[in-house]
Design a protein around this motif. Sequence first.
Motif, PDB file in Angstrom:
ATOM      1  N   SER A 129      21.223 -17.965  -7.232  1.00 31.80           N
ATOM      2  CA  SER A 129      21.599 -18.885  -6.159  1.00 31.80           C
ATOM      3  C   SER A 129      21.243 -20.340  -6.466  1.00 31.80           C
ATOM      4  CB  SER A 129      20.907 -18.459  -4.861  1.00 31.80           C
ATOM      5  OG  SER A 129      19.509 -18.575  -5.039  1.00 31.80           O
ATOM      6  N   TYR A 130      20.496 -20.553  -7.526  1.00 29.93           N
ATOM      7  CA  TYR A 130      20.097 -21.935  -7.850  1.00 29.93           C
ATOM      8  C   TYR A 130      20.418 -22.244  -9.314  1.00 29.93           C
ATOM      9  CZ  TYR A 130      16.152 -19.535  -9.998  1.00 29.93           C
ATOM     10  OH  TYR A 130      15.399 -18.707 -10.769  1.00 29.93           O
ATOM     11  N   ILE A 131      20.484 -23.554  -9.580  1.00 29.56           N
ATOM     12  CA  ILE A 131      20.615 -24.025 -10.965  1.00 29.56           C
ATOM     13  C   ILE A 131      19.268 -24.591 -11.379  1.00 29.56           C
ATOM     14  CG2 ILE A 131      21.674 -25.801 -12.429  1.00 29.56           C
ATOM     15  CD1 ILE A 131      24.193 -25.555 -10.669  1.00 29.56           C
ATOM     16  N   SER A 132      18.777 -24.144 -12.532  1.00 28.67           N
ATOM     17  CA  SER A 132      17.542 -24.728 -13.048  1.00 28.67           C
ATOM     18  C   SER A 132      17.888 -26.042 -13.719  1.00 28.67           C
ATOM     19  CB  SER A 132      16.908 -23.814 -14.102  1.00 28.67           C
ATOM     20  OG  SER A 132      16.695 -22.528 -13.596  1.00 28.67           O
ATOM     21  N   PHE A 133      17.147 -27.080 -13.372  1.00 29.04           N
ATOM     22  CA  PHE A 133      17.314 -28.341 -14.095  1.00 29.04           C
ATOM     23  C   PHE A 133      15.981 -28.682 -14.739  1.00 29.04           C
ATOM     24  CE2 PHE A 133      16.949 -32.898 -14.616  1.00 29.04           C
ATOM     25  CZ  PHE A 133      18.134 -33.192 -15.282  1.00 29.04           C
ATOM     26  N   CYS A 134      16.037 -29.077 -15.994  1.00 34.27           N
ATOM     27  CA  CYS A 134      14.791 -29.407 -16.681  1.00 34.27           C
ATOM     28  C   CYS A 134      15.010 -30.592 -17.598  1.00 34.27           C
ATOM     29  CB  CYS A 134      14.298 -28.194 -17.482  1.00 34.27           C
ATOM     30  SG  CYS A 134      12.618 -28.391 -18.088  1.00 34.27           S
ATOM     31  N   ARG A 135      14.128 -31.584 -17.496  1.00 30.74           N
ATOM     32  CA  ARG A 135      14.160 -32.713 -18.421  1.00 30.74           C
ATOM     33  C   ARG A 135      12.822 -32.688 -19.144  1.00 30.74           C
ATOM     34  NH1 ARG A 135      14.303 -37.104 -15.161  1.00 30.74           N
ATOM     35  NH2 ARG A 135      16.543 -36.918 -14.881  1.00 30.74           N
ATOM     36  N   LEU A 136      12.857 -32.618 -20.467  1.00 29.25           N
ATOM     37  CA  LEU A 136      11.589 -32.501 -21.192  1.00 29.25           C
ATOM     38  C   LEU A 136      11.699 -33.107 -22.575  1.00 29.25           C
ATOM     39  CD1 LEU A 136      10.985 -29.189 -23.010  1.00 29.25           C
ATOM     40  CD2 LEU A 136      13.071 -29.435 -21.699  1.00 29.25           C
ATOM     41  N   PRO A 139       5.867 -28.153 -24.972  1.00 31.19           N
ATOM     42  CA  PRO A 139       6.841 -28.953 -24.216  1.00 31.19           C
ATOM     43  C   PRO A 139       6.135 -29.951 -23.315  1.00 31.19           C
ATOM     44  CG  PRO A 139       6.687 -26.716 -23.324  1.00 31.19           C
ATOM     45  CD  PRO A 139       5.866 -26.739 -24.571  1.00 31.19           C
ATOM     46  N   HIS A 140       6.746 -31.092 -23.157  1.00 26.47           N
ATOM     47  CA  HIS A 140       6.223 -32.118 -22.268  1.00 26.47           C
ATOM     48  C   HIS A 140       7.274 -32.287 -21.169  1.00 26.47           C
ATOM     49  CE1 HIS A 140       5.760 -36.609 -21.427  1.00 26.47           C
ATOM     50  NE2 HIS A 140       4.738 -36.009 -20.848  1.00 26.47           N
ATOM     51  N   ILE A 141       6.990 -31.705 -20.017  1.00 22.75           N
ATOM     52  CA  ILE A 141       7.992 -31.597 -18.950  1.00 22.75           C
ATOM     53  C   ILE A 141       8.025 -32.857 -18.103  1.00 22.75           C
ATOM     54  CG2 ILE A 141       8.706 -30.267 -16.923  1.00 22.75           C
ATOM     55  CD1 ILE A 141       7.119 -27.889 -18.150  1.00 22.75           C
ATOM     56  N   HIS A 142       9.213 -33.468 -18.000  1.00 21.19           N
ATOM     57  CA  HIS A 142       9.361 -34.628 -17.119  1.00 21.19           C
ATOM     58  C   HIS A 142       9.738 -34.157 -15.719  1.00 21.19           C
ATOM     59  CE1 HIS A 142      10.257 -37.602 -20.623  1.00 21.19           C
ATOM     60  NE2 HIS A 142       9.570 -36.575 -21.047  1.00 21.19           N
ATOM     61  N   LEU A 143      10.599 -33.153 -15.664  1.00 21.65           N
ATOM     62  CA  LEU A 143      11.107 -32.665 -14.393  1.00 21.65           C
ATOM     63  C   LEU A 143      11.588 -31.236 -14.590  1.00 21.65           C
ATOM     64  CD1 LEU A 143      12.066 -33.279 -11.457  1.00 21.65           C
ATOM     65  CD2 LEU A 143      14.224 -34.052 -12.438  1.00 21.65           C
ATOM     66  N   HIS A 144      11.264 -30.355 -13.668  1.00 23.20           N
ATOM     67  CA  HIS A 144      11.680 -28.960 -13.781  1.00 23.20           C
ATOM     68  C   HIS A 144      11.849 -28.441 -12.358  1.00 23.20           C
ATOM     69  CE1 HIS A 144      10.831 -24.701 -15.636  1.00 23.20           C
ATOM     70  NE2 HIS A 144      12.081 -24.875 -15.321  1.00 23.20           N
ATOM     71  N   GLU A 145      13.106 -28.283 -11.937  1.00 21.62           N
ATOM     72  CA  GLU A 145      13.313 -27.966 -10.531  1.00 21.62           C
ATOM     73  C   GLU A 145      14.529 -27.074 -10.352  1.00 21.62           C
ATOM     74  OE1 GLU A 145      13.977 -31.727  -8.663  1.00 21.62           O
ATOM     75  OE2 GLU A 145      16.066 -31.819  -9.341  1.00 21.62           O
ATOM     76  N   LYS A 146      14.635 -26.517  -9.153  1.00 18.86           N
ATOM     77  CA  LYS A 146      15.787 -25.688  -8.815  1.00 18.86           C
ATOM     78  C   LYS A 146      16.725 -26.491  -7.921  1.00 18.86           C
ATOM     79  CE  LYS A 146      13.108 -21.480  -9.353  1.00 18.86           C
ATOM     80  NZ  LYS A 146      12.444 -20.332  -8.703  1.00 18.86           N
ATOM     81  N   ARG A 147      18.025 -26.405  -8.209  1.00 17.64           N
ATOM     82  CA  ARG A 147      19.016 -27.141  -7.431  1.00 17.64           C
ATOM     83  C   ARG A 147      20.050 -26.168  -6.880  1.00 17.64           C
ATOM     84  NH1 ARG A 147      20.084 -32.347 -11.464  1.00 17.64           N
ATOM     85  NH2 ARG A 147      18.001 -33.227 -11.204  1.00 17.64           N
ATOM     86  N   ASN A 148      20.836 -26.644  -5.928  1.00 15.40           N
ATOM     87  CA  ASN A 148      21.856 -25.782  -5.337  1.00 15.40           C
ATOM     88  C   ASN A 148      22.869 -25.294  -6.362  1.00 15.40           C
ATOM     89  OD1 ASN A 148      20.924 -25.829  -2.708  1.00 15.40           O
ATOM     90  ND2 ASN A 148      21.917 -27.821  -2.319  1.00 15.40           N
ATOM     91  N   ASN A 149      23.324 -24.060  -6.194  1.00 20.83           N
ATOM     92  CA  ASN A 149      24.370 -23.510  -7.051  1.00 20.83           C
ATOM     93  C   ASN A 149      25.463 -22.937  -6.145  1.00 20.83           C
ATOM     94  OD1 ASN A 149      25.844 -22.540  -9.184  1.00 20.83           O
ATOM     95  ND2 ASN A 149      24.478 -20.807  -9.631  1.00 20.83           N
ATOM     96  N   ASP A 150      26.118 -23.852  -5.416  1.00 22.10           N
ATOM     97  CA  ASP A 150      27.081 -23.425  -4.396  1.00 22.10           C
ATOM     98  C   ASP A 150      28.269 -22.687  -5.001  1.00 22.10           C
ATOM     99  OD1 ASP A 150      25.423 -24.588  -2.528  1.00 22.10           O
ATOM    100  OD2 ASP A 150      26.433 -26.540  -2.665  1.00 22.10           O
ATOM    101  N   ASP A 151      28.603 -23.041  -6.246  1.00 27.03           N
ATOM    102  CA  ASP A 151      29.777 -22.418  -6.876  1.00 27.03           C
ATOM    103  C   ASP A 151      29.423 -21.147  -7.655  1.00 27.03           C
ATOM    104  OD1 ASP A 151      31.163 -24.566  -5.912  1.00 27.03           O
ATOM    105  OD2 ASP A 151      30.910 -25.736  -7.773  1.00 27.03           O
TER     106      ASP A 151
END
Lengths: 532, 532
Positions: free
Chosen positions: B227-234, B243-255
């Motif tokens: 149900s979600y898209i993982s987004f990660c910037r590292l 790994p040096h994580i800048h951002l790691h979050e779950k986003r909507n996956n409506d489609d």
Amino acid sequence: MEIGGSSESQTQNETKKGKSKIPRKPKESLLKQKSPAEFFAENKNIAGFDNPGKSLYTTVRELVENSLDSAESISELPVVEITIEEIGKSKFNSMIGLVDRERVDAQLYDDYETAKAREKRLAKEARAQEMQAKNAALGKKVKEQSSTKGMKGRGEASFYRVTCKDNGKGMPHDDIPNMFGRVLSGTKYGLKQTRGKFGLGAKMALIWSKMSTGLPIEISSSMKAQSYISFCRLDIDIHRNIPHIHLHEKRNNDDWWHGAEIQVVIEGNWTTYRSKILHYMRQMAVITPYAQFLFRFISDAPDKNVTIQFARRTDVMPPVPLETKHHPSSVDLLLIKRLIAETSKQNLLQFLQHEFVNIGKSLAERLIGELGPEFSPKMVVKSLSDQQIVRINQLFRQAKFDDPTGDCLSPAGEYNLHLGIIKELHPDMVATYSGSAQVFEGHPFIVEAGVSVGGKDVKQGLNIFRFANRIPLLFEQGADVVTRTALKRINWGSYKINQTQDRIGVFVSVVSTKNPPLKGLARSILEMILQR
Amino acid sequence: MEIGGSSESQTQNETKKGKSKIPRKPKESLLKQKSPAEFFAENKNIAGFDNPGKSLYTTVRELVENSLDSAESISELPVVEITIEEIGKSKFNSMIGLVDRERVDAQLYDDYETAKAREKRLAKEARAQEMQAKNAALGKKVKEQSSTKGMKGRGEASFYRVTCKDNGKGMPHDDIPNMFGRVLSGTKYGLKQTRGKFGLGAKMALIWSKMSTGLPIEISSSMKAQSYISFCRLDIDIHRNIPHIHLHEKRNNDDWWHGAEIQVVIEGNWTTYRSKILHYMRQMAVITPYAQFLFRFISDAPDKNVTIQFARRTDVMPPVPLETKHHPSSVDLLLIKRLIAETSKQNLLQFLQHEFVNIGKSLAERLIGELGPEFSPKMVVKSLSDQQIVRINQLFRQAKFDDPTGDCLSPAGEYNLHLGIIKELHPDMVATYSGSAQVFEGHPFIVEAGVSVGGKDVKQGLNIFRFANRIPLLFEQGADVVTRTALKRINWGSYKINQTQDRIGVFVSVVSTKNPPLKGLARSILEMILQR
């Protein structure tokens, strides 16, 4: 944050928009982590350990090259003895404490032949002989059909003890275990011309012995004026990438010997790699005429034994390659960051002036002025932001610096190359050339070349000898720039040389602080040099 | 002690003889230890990151191959979009938050020309033009003198954003940081046919971005029915290999999208590697006709833009390569030890029967009988001594086992190869061949081959297409066995094909559990196949 400023604020926005928070501590992952030793065990072809035959070859060359480096580092004329001793299965078994077993269940074995199969084979062989006799009568040449037998299994293993003894620098007693039993540890960190490809050297031989025989490596070593000899027997814990020491002790050194003797027992294949190994030794003798090599192959069948002495012909040694600073045109972001982390200098001006070649004080000041208003000579170099480091890198790429000199390099020298060719090939004619230092991406390099005609043990046509940082390159011939240039772009006829009939030697040696040095070398430069 | 028994007692003797005791805990060594990430940063040529141009090429292929593997692993017909976007210096600077600077001190720059130098250059150019005009009048062709300008500095960098989006399996949310930011971690541990060379994949692209731009990698990913898209910037901490994580979050996956989208900004060189990249895409389209590729190059100059769609022509996908057990003929000492350490089986009989292919119960019993009296079916497998493991390895090498089947392999299939050639080359004639599984050192392999004559965008003479585990091999052509065989050992005339005049395509694809599969493949087998 590695890249601060704008991307930081972006991060905050996205965090707010996101459905959930950043998981600061992710759960334990199911991914497996390999040790560097495991990686190289699984990808041993990277380091030239593709198969048993090539592993024997690579073990020899790694040991020989370490020995030469070591002797040259203390300006000692190298004396290197290399011995390959064939070890029969019974002897190998007794070495590891295994009892020889007679075959009981004969049909279990790959070479077992049923009565029917034997009949079939004999009939087939008889037919083949008949055919051959017929064809011979008709004057036809028939190529023997190549057997695919060897393709299926690997057959019985052949074992060899490889020993290499030198008169080099030796190793500090306490460093020995890590120098052999820990992959990716080493001393080759500064920028200089080195023989080694990745600094894996003898470590790969140890990993290969672990895979193929399970036997440890044995090292004897003494440094100059050291009253004892260090002896160490060890293998490697592949999973943890640490040395596993069986024995590490100091022994008497009554003769004040210095140098190292390394002994390793590995699976190999002398039959298929005999000629490569002998070629390698001969080419090394050409490029290193100031060294003395004794090569021996010892087997149970005395008629297969080989002893070759490559005599020293000169006492003139190339200078020791010097460690040099990086040229500003050759650095990348990671390297600049490492230099900043490691520098003892306080401010930017001192840093630029002392950590790079060809930046004097006035140039450093002009560069700092050009960097922009947020830079100043007195700013603390370790406080530079990531963006500021990018800015420095950009200016380094665009600014003009004097070329690095070749002073840090150690070419063979025209005298030595000439001598090496005469000594090993005895040609009718030889011409050599030694270039001055040139520059590729901030790395100085020197090309030396030679052409010979005629001689002993030289086949008709082109015989290519390629050297990179004074080691012979025997693989990937055909695709390389030297071979292509010599084959296709040189008009040999105009020098009254017959490309297919004459026995031509082509020698090209490149030395550089860039490793491997031949990669990226433009064909045009080579052509220019070969055509002089 | 790794090798116990006899060598243990030897150790004790030597310790007594030695001058000093074994130093159990050596002093802290002065040797430096590199992290695997540092090693690959310093030896990036191993992984195909020799220079900016080749790094751009390798980044594209690593991402495309990961995408294909990922889609195929869930039996999804692959849809892969790859975009290379040129980023000008101003845009790049604004991305990292750096202010553009005008040049102030013009003489600092490499392209600065003094008035005198300008005069000289113009005079020289005029002379060259005059010469050319003269020669043209005489009908002579003169090759332009190649400039060595590019050899000295590296010139200004060119930056590219490479994006690759697929409809594959996606990645578990929590695994993403380690899958990209930790070298030598991964899931490819079992024995199966894999596209990747060393499993370094996108990690090297991240290391290269760290070296050249300092910008992080961005990953979006979702697994099926997630149900979600993982987004990660590292990015990666090279020194610690984490790994040096800048951002790691779950986003909507409506489609309900599934797949991965990777974005990385690197230095590259489109000009020099344009044709290699397009060749690669075309060859991949030949061997993967069931995939749909959209390739785009986007620059500030719209006339340089490229958009190529390689359409899907079939829904027939090769089977997913299956993980298989090791064949007893293919193992080494380390591997047997690892299998023993990892097995869930208690005794030797079960171990032999379940951890290898082609050892049934009765064969296992016969093998144990043959091993010798100290072996028994019920003995605890984890209690085997080093010598006993050597004995097992020796018997594995000598015994006869049925060949492994090729069931675990995933060849392109003759239908697909035929279709791929027709679809991309439009030849006048095409013939394909698909072999049955054969065996090399316990590894099954399958060779498929094709020959085409004529077609679109095919140059005169031989056009060699080589594939290993269904990826195109574009480098080291000339020295490889396919090219040599096609050039020298095939008598094209006897098939009424003119080797220099006709436009000939030669396609050879090898798949195997051995990686890289073409290494060691005997020429004789290839000849046999090409000559059918």
